[in-house]
Scaffold this motif. Structure first.
Motif, PDB file in Angstrom:
ATOM      1  N   THR A   1       0.841  -1.212   0.000  1.00  0.00           N
ATOM      2  CA  THR A   1       0.000   0.000   0.000  1.00  0.00           C
ATOM      3  C   THR A   1       0.877   1.264   0.000  1.00  0.00           C
TER       4      THR A   1
ATOM      5  N   GLU B   1       0.305   4.880   2.487  1.00  0.00           N
ATOM      6  CA  GLU B   1       0.286   4.173   3.760  1.00  0.00           C
ATOM      7  C   GLU B   1      -1.116   4.183   4.374  1.00  0.00           C
ATOM      8  N   ASN B   2      -1.493   3.016   4.913  1.00  0.00           N
ATOM      9  CA  ASN B   2      -2.821   2.925   5.531  1.00  0.00           C
ATOM     10  C   ASN B   2      -2.666   2.862   7.043  1.00  0.00           C
TER      11      ASN B   2
END
Ligand SMILES: NC(=O)c1ccc[n+]([C@@H]2O[C@H](COP(=O)([O-])OP(=O)(O)OC[C@H]3O[C@@H](n4cnc5c(N)ncnc54)[C@H](O)[C@@H]3O)[C@@H](O)[C@H]2O)c1
Length: 313
Positions: free
Chosen positions: A251, A257-258
């Motif tokens: 990701t 970025e999560n």
């Protein structure tokens, strides 16, 4: 009102969804008025219900001797006001057109009892902004899945003013008629399933349109991979099996970025390899978790192959 005291309901719109929703109420012993604009539409709807019930009887899910009584509990009509006057619950299933929904809800509020919950089957409209009713506390979403007489899930979703009692009552009623209600905390358009489905459909159509893959290739690819895994691990738990560190790296390099994943990786919760990720595996070893998953996958694979399910319907 207690869901077990519901004796009579109305379904507005007798199309793809409405006829089958009415059937579910009737199968559960509830008298149901099925409303549409023209006689031939409600007559056609009843024919479809008959055919659905025959299929269920052939499969052993309905006692064929009960079919006449089930059909008798469905009252087709074009008189909306008359149909809803004394009912205990109303399920709207008219066309997904804002003006149509708006008009129907105004008619419903004018004609039915004041304590009756009004549920919309909208798939993607912000129904709570579209309709204009004096008492929005009794409006709720009850979103069914086709075909309602087979698929268990009903997403039950509150609007900003929906009363807690209406939400609870609607979920309880869905349960009483044999469905699996999922109560969402708050309204987001398209709810859970259509949001996920839309992402899949968008991507599939992009591939077909650009000639990257044929429709047959896409369906075969999905059926022989995700189709086996999804019923066992769903969408989110599957990330624990992939490994959250990998998901984190992927990701980061694509959509960004999560925070939900990042937090778990920072804490060392990487998924099944650490017995904790998004789900908690209660101290089981990686081998134990993988063995359980693999036995389920094998059964699913055998089952789908035995049905020749990888071929088009
Ligand atoms: N088709 C699906 O798979 C599906 C799945 C989940 C939710 N939904 C939602 O369910 C709703 C209905 O969808 P559908 O596919 O059954 O549509 P449909 O077009 O098959 O049926 C809608 C019916 O409503 C009737 N109608 C229109 N205005 C009316 C009025 N004023 N009074 C009474 N009846 C009226 C129409 O004549 C029609 O028969 C939509 O909100 C849709 O988004 C559909």
């Amino acid at each position: 009102m207690d869901p077990k005291n519901v004796k009579c309901a109305a379904v507005i719109g007798s199309g793809v969804m409405g006829h089958s929703i009415a059937q579910v109420f009737a199968q559960a012993g509830i008298l149901v008025h099925l409303v549409d604009l023209k006689d031939d539409l409600v007559a056609r709807a009843l024919e479809l219900v008959k055919s659905n019930l025959q299929t269920l009887a052939d499969y052993g899910r309905v006692n064929p001797q009960e079919i006449p009584a089930i059909l008798d509990r469905i009252r087709p009509t074009t008189d909306l006001a008359g149909a809803v006057r004394e009912v205990d619950f109303i399920q709207e299933a008219v066309a997904e057109i804002p003006e149509v929904k708006k008009k129907v809800f105004a008619q419903l509020e004018a004609a039915c009892r004041q304590d009756v919950a009004l549920a919309s089957n909208t798939s993607g409209l912000d129904i709570f902004k579209i309709i204009e009713v004096k008492d929005p506390s009794r409006v709720v979403v009850a979103h069914w899945f086709a075909p309602p007489h087979i698929i268990p899930l009903v997403e039950v979703v509150p609007g900003p003013s929906t009363a807690a009692g209406v939400l609870q009552f609607t979920a309880g009623l869905m349960e009483r008629i044999g469905k699996k209600p999922l109560v969402m905390k708050q309204f987001v358009r398209r709810f859970i399933v259509n949001r996920i489905q839309n992402a899949i459909v968008r991507t599939a159509l992009e591939m077909v349109t650009n000639g990257w893959a044929t429709p047959e290739q896409i369906d075969l690819a999905v059926k022989t991979s995700l189709g086996i895994r999804l019923p066992i691990v769903g969408v989110v738990q599957s990330l624990d099996f992939t490994g959250l560190n990998l998901i984190h790296d992927m990701t980061k390099g694509t959509v960004g970025e999560n925070p939900f994943i990042e937090e778990r990786v920072r804490q060392g919760h990487l998924g099944v390899s650490t017995a904790k990720g998004i789900y908690d595996y209660g101290g089981r070893t990686e081998e134990e978790i993988l063995r359980k998953r693999d036995l389920l996958y094998l059964k699913m694979l055998d089952f789908l192959e035995s049905l020749k399910a990888f071929k088009p319907v």
